[in-house]
Design a protein around this motif. Structure first.
Motif, short mmCIF file in Angstrom:
data_model
loop_
_atom_site.label_atom_id
_atom_site.label_comp_id
_atom_site.label_asym_id
_atom_site.label_seq_id
_atom_site.Cartn_x
_atom_site.Cartn_y
_atom_site.Cartn_z
N GLU A 58 36.96 0.56 18.24
CA GLU A 58 37.08 1.35 19.48
C GLU A 58 35.81 1.24 20.31
N ILE A 59 34.65 1.33 19.66
CA ILE A 59 33.37 1.20 20.37
C ILE A 59 33.27 -0.19 21.02
N TYR A 60 33.59 -1.21 20.24
CA TYR A 60 33.52 -2.59 20.75
C TYR A 60 34.43 -2.78 21.96
N SER A 61 35.64 -2.27 21.85
CA SER A 61 36.62 -2.44 22.93
C SER A 61 36.23 -1.65 24.16
N ASN A 62 35.60 -0.52 23.98
CA ASN A 62 35.26 0.34 25.10
C ASN A 62 33.92 -0.02 25.74
N HIS A 63 32.90 -0.28 24.94
CA HIS A 63 31.54 -0.42 25.46
C HIS A 63 31.04 -1.86 25.58
N ILE A 64 31.59 -2.76 24.80
CA ILE A 64 31.02 -4.10 24.76
C ILE A 64 31.93 -5.12 25.43
N HIS B 113 21.68 -8.09 20.53
CA HIS B 113 22.28 -7.14 19.60
C HIS B 113 22.42 -5.78 20.28
N SER B 114 23.45 -5.03 19.84
CA SER B 114 23.67 -3.67 20.36
C SER B 114 23.92 -2.74 19.19
N GLU B 115 23.55 -1.47 19.38
CA GLU B 115 23.79 -0.45 18.36
C GLU B 115 24.44 0.75 19.03
N ILE C 249 26.48 -1.93 14.43
CA ILE C 249 25.69 -3.03 15.00
C ILE C 249 26.63 -4.16 15.42
N PHE C 250 26.37 -4.69 16.62
CA PHE C 250 27.16 -5.79 17.17
C PHE C 250 26.21 -6.86 17.71
N ILE C 251 26.64 -8.12 17.65
CA ILE C 251 25.92 -9.15 18.41
C ILE C 251 26.64 -9.26 19.74
N ASP C 252 25.92 -9.61 20.78
CA ASP C 252 26.46 -9.58 22.14
C ASP C 252 26.74 -10.96 22.71
N TYR C 253 26.77 -11.96 21.90
CA TYR C 253 27.02 -13.30 22.44
C TYR C 253 28.12 -13.98 21.68
#
Length: 185
Positions: free
Chosen positions: A96-102, A174-176, A181-185
């Protein structure tokens, strides 16, 4: 927490009743439906006392805001709920976080399977918890997994600045969010 507490639900009234000062409606549990068509059919059936009811979603629970508004539920919502039902709680929260914020889904135009694939490639895990610094914990694991200090003398390892390394990781690539934790590329 039982399934009822996690079930996606919508309180459905109509604009006509709302404009006449009434909040009359009903909570609909979306887990009772297989698709959007069946759900909307029940909503219209419930409000059959109006000539042409214009549905109004007055409240909702356990539905991400990127899938719903006051007047619509995204057509992909039921596939999304099915996909997260197969995930553990932390992974579902991370998706949900990935889909909404990233990755701004579903407005990015990706199909659900493509979104899930991107998520799996970019999600690094949950590093949060009480009194933990997720970014620092991730930096320690990153250094270990990458073998960055492999073969370095123990005396030198003590001087590696994990805090600065963590800061630099999260400045570029990277994002938190809430310990995820997510990578942004």
């Amino acid at each position: 927490m039982n399934d009822f507490e996690k079930a996606p639900r919508i309180y459905v009234g109509t604009y006509g009743q709302y404009n006449n000062g009434s909040l009359f409606g009903k909570w609909f549990d979306l887990s009772d439906y297989e698709n959007l068509k069946d759900y909307l059919q029940d909503c219209f059936e419930f409000h059959r006392n109006e000539l042409d009811p214009e549905l109004m979603f007055q409240d909702w629970e356990n539905i991400p805001d990127f899938l719903i508004s006051e007047c619509s539920l995204h057509q992909i919502a039921f596939a999304y709920f099915e996909a997260i039902s197969e995930m553990d709680e932390d992974t579902a929260e991370a998706f949900e976080i990935y889909s909404n914020h990233i990755n701004s889904w579903p407005s990015n135009g990706y199909e659900l399977e493509d979104q899930l694939e991107c998520f799996r490639e970019n999600y690094r895990g949950y590093f949060g918890g009480a009194m933990k610094d997720a970014k620092l914990d991730y930096a320690y694991q990153y250094v270990e997994d990458a073998g960055m200090l492999f073969g370095a003398p123990a005396a030198l390892e003590r001087y590696f600045d994990y805090e600065s390394f963590a800061r630099d990781l999260f400045l570029d690539g990277h994002s938190e969010y809430g310990g995820h934790i997510f990578i942004d590329y």
